[in-house]
Scaffold this active site. Structure first.
Site, PDB file in Angstrom:
ATOM      1  CB  SER A  69      22.438  67.076  93.639  1.00  0.00           C
ATOM      2  OG  SER A  69      22.748  68.413  93.381  1.00  0.00           O
ATOM      3  CG  ASP A 305      22.305  71.218  90.666  1.00  0.00           C
ATOM      4  OD1 ASP A 305      21.271  71.873  90.419  1.00  0.00           O
ATOM      5  OD2 ASP A 305      22.537  70.718  91.779  1.00  0.00           O
ATOM      6  CG  ASP A 307      19.027  68.625  92.765  1.00  0.00           C
ATOM      7  OD1 ASP A 307      19.958  69.347  92.351  1.00  0.00           O
ATOM      8  OD2 ASP A 307      18.821  68.434  93.971  1.00  0.00           O
ATOM      9  CG  ASN A 403      28.006  74.680  95.325  1.00  0.00           C
ATOM     10  OD1 ASN A 403      27.053  75.439  95.442  1.00  0.00           O
ATOM     11  ND2 ASN A 403      28.240  73.707  96.196  1.00  0.00           N
ATOM     12  N   PRO A 534      36.887  66.909 103.813  1.00  0.00           N
ATOM     13  CG  PRO A 534      35.965  65.821 105.662  1.00  0.00           C
ATOM     14  CD  PRO A 534      36.881  66.949 105.288  1.00  0.00           C
ATOM     15  CB  SER A 535      33.396  64.760  99.500  1.00  0.00           C
ATOM     16  OG  SER A 535      32.113  64.727  98.932  1.00  0.00           O
ATOM     17  CB  THR A 537      27.917  64.181  98.298  1.00  0.00           C
ATOM     18  OG1 THR A 537      28.931  64.878  97.552  1.00  0.00           O
ATOM     19  CG2 THR A 537      27.004  65.191  98.970  1.00  0.00           C
TER      20      THR A 537
END
Length: 580
Positions: A69, A305, A307, A403, A534-535, A537
């Site tokens: 992505s 983005d 993808d 996003n 927390p992310s 990815t």
């Protein structure tokens, strides 16, 4: 179960894709995602899991997408798609993690056997898997590893051969679309033709219908000069990713008369360009146009983005000031338009419209939805699977992350109701013209929107439809409400798993005591709001802050970020000043 694991063949195949001993993998919101050269064994094992998942579902098609992505080009990843085009069911995510982390071939075989038993999977069932990839240079070897896994998953000589469909170079939402089409092909309600050309034709037909019958004063009116003057060509930044060739293919199908587009950032052959200083994530986080793109005042710009499952819009005013129209703006635009159509169609007493957001949603958007539009809003943890599931609780559920990832879901009963109401209105000689137009447009919207997952191309067409029907410029769209100034930054940490949240990720539970200190910072700022999560990815945490002024939001996000870095295991060198 007539078939059993062919341990010798599986072990031999697995030996060609050995597990890296120093790496622990986790199947998260976006599947597996890390540096590409760490993923060979993961791809092989995902192939095995995809076959098991299809067999478990009695041969339904399962999707596998190789993509990372919005991540940098050096990264890659893989995720599985369930039969209706949705994300892999959460109950199977631990199995993906279990297989990926089996340290030896013997332990892999043991893990496979335990999954078969735990899920009651009949290995004698057929399997059907469709796979695709984006433009990353690392995709070619990783797809080979995936296919090795898919081809090795025969599970005994008596088991049917796995049916594989190579979708090739596709956007992520196109793969989701293909999976749903394959699984509904013989049903009473097929989703569409299971080809990329079929995807283009479906969207083009719906957009053409909506454009040619624009609602103006509750009366259909042709897509004519006035509309074209108000909606000149849109400039689309494709992040130097797969969206570039796919958008160009679509424009050839629909024609520039209906969709005049200027494609920029379409370099998919030069190494290192993917998502570099461009794309939806860059525009959203940096809150400026892609590098080298200078917006012409009042014109429409959009960024996909890497993808093509996210989109954000933006424009510049007469003074050259940048204005972002992100996922929140798209959600409010779509929700307001759909509510009006439902009312005009005479279905407002039968159809409940709702919006799903995450903690990243700007507070001003939530206030506008609830207080101005009167739309119920549900807040859920970050991640498509959470938004998608919550949206299913409404008759028409609009969900967008800030996003730019999102879509609109229509419940099966609502789809049937729209079709039935249109049929009755069409067959009635005394049908109300404006009601018929609204029902026609609602039906076309259900075809225009990719209901499997967020889709930058489909969502762009949705936005263009609303702007055309409203006869709005981007500035008019933007004036519906004013965003609270906000910032989102990343903080590298030693262990992102040490951060635990609650209240739809709006409050930290661990590290203990950190949330109280963040709350204290917010109390010092007018309209201050900040959270840390927390992310899913990347090896970091994300810090969000908003306030009533830009300076206050900037100061708050920096203070919160430094607090996290200093007290919760910041990684690397602490920045001297400015944003992380």
């Amino acid at each position: 179960m007539a078939s059993t694991l062919d341990q010798q063949a599986l072990a031999a195949a697995s030996a060609q894709h050995p597990k890296l001993q120093h790496i622990t993998y986790t199947y998260g919101t976006a599947g597996f995602r890390t540096e590409a050269d760490l993923l060979d064994s993961v791809m092989f094992r995902v192939g095995l899991l995809a076959v098991l998942r299809s067999k478990n579902l009695k041969g339904k098609a399962i999707g596998v997408m190789v993509t990372a992505s919005h991540n940098p080009e050096k990264d890659n990843g893989v995720k599985l798609v369930d039969p209706m085009g949705e994300m892999l069911h959460g109950s199977w995510e631990p199995y993906a993690t279990q297989l990926a982390n089996a340290q030896t071939d013997d332990l892999l075989l043991a893990a496979l056997d335990s999954i078969v038993k735990a899920t009651g999977t009949d290995l004698s069932q057929p399997a059907h898997v469709v796979y695709g990839h984006d433009t990353r240079p690392s995709c070619k070897p990783l797809v080979r590893a995936l296919v090795d896994g898919l081809s090795s998953a025969t599970f005994g000589s008596e088991a049917p051969k796995v049916e594989l469909v190579n979708a090739g170079l596709v956007t992520t939402p196109q793969l989701h679309y293909l999976v749903r089409c394959l699984n509904t092909a013989d049903s009473p309600d097929p989703y569409g033709e299971p080809t990329i050309d079929g995807y283009y034709r479906k969207l083009a037909a719906a957009y053409t219908e909506l454009s040619a019958s624009r609602a103006s004063g509750h009366k259909p009116s042709p897509f004519g000069l006035r509309g074209r003057e108000l909606l000149p060509a849109i400039t689309v930044d494709c992040a130097n990713g797969v969206g570039a060739p796919k958008l160009k293919e679509f424009v050839k199908v629909i024609g520039t008369d209906y969709l005049p587009v200027i494609v920029v950032r379409d370099n998919t052959t030069t190494a290192g360009q993917l998502n570099l200083n461009c794309g939806a994530d860059f525009v959203k986080t940096q809150q400026r146009a892609p590098l080298g793109v200078k917006p012409i005042a009042w014109q429409r710009y959009a960024s996909f983005d890497g993808d093509a499952d996210r989109i954000v819009y933006y424009y510049a005013d007469a003074d050259g000031v940048f204005h972002l129209l992100d996922g929140d703006k798209i959600a409010t635009l779509a929700a307001g338009f759909i509510m009006d159509l439902v009312k005009d169609a005479g279905l407002d007493d039968k159809v409940k419209v709702g919006v799903v957001q995450t903690a990243y949603a700007n507070g001003a958007s939530t206030k506008y939805l609830t207080e101005v539009l009167g739309v119920p809003v549900t807040c859920v943890p970050t991640g498509v699977k959470h938004l998608h599931h919550a949206a299913e609780s409404y008759d028409i559920g609009v969900y967008f992350e800030a996003n730019g990832h999102g879509t609109v879901l229509f419940s099966p009963s609502t789809l049937a109701g729209i079709r039935s109401s249109l049929d009755s209105a069409t067959s009635s000689p005394a049908a109300d013209e404006s009601q018929l137009a609204a029902r026609t447009n609602l039906r076309a919207l259900t075809e225009l929107i990719n209901q499997t997952v967020g889709d930058a191309l489909s969502d762009m067409l949705l936005v263009e439809t609303v702007l055309l029907h409203r006869q709005w410029t981007p500035a008019q769209w933007d004036r519906a409400y004013t965003d609270y100034p906000n910032r989102l930054v990343k903080v590298l940490v030693n262990d992102r798993h040490a951060f635990e949240t609650t209240d739809a990720e709006r409050k930290l539970v661990k590290p203990e005591g950190l949330q109280a200190k963040i709350d204290a910072l917010c109390k010092e700022v007018d309209g201050g709001r900040s959270f840390v999560r927390p992310s899913g990815t990347e090896d970091c945490v994300r810090v969000y802050a908003e306030a009533t002024t830009r300076q206050a939001a900037d100061d708050l996000v920096n203070k919160a970020a430094y607090l996290v870095f200093d007290e919760a295991g910041g990684k690397g060198t602490r920045p001297a000043s400015g944003f992380f």
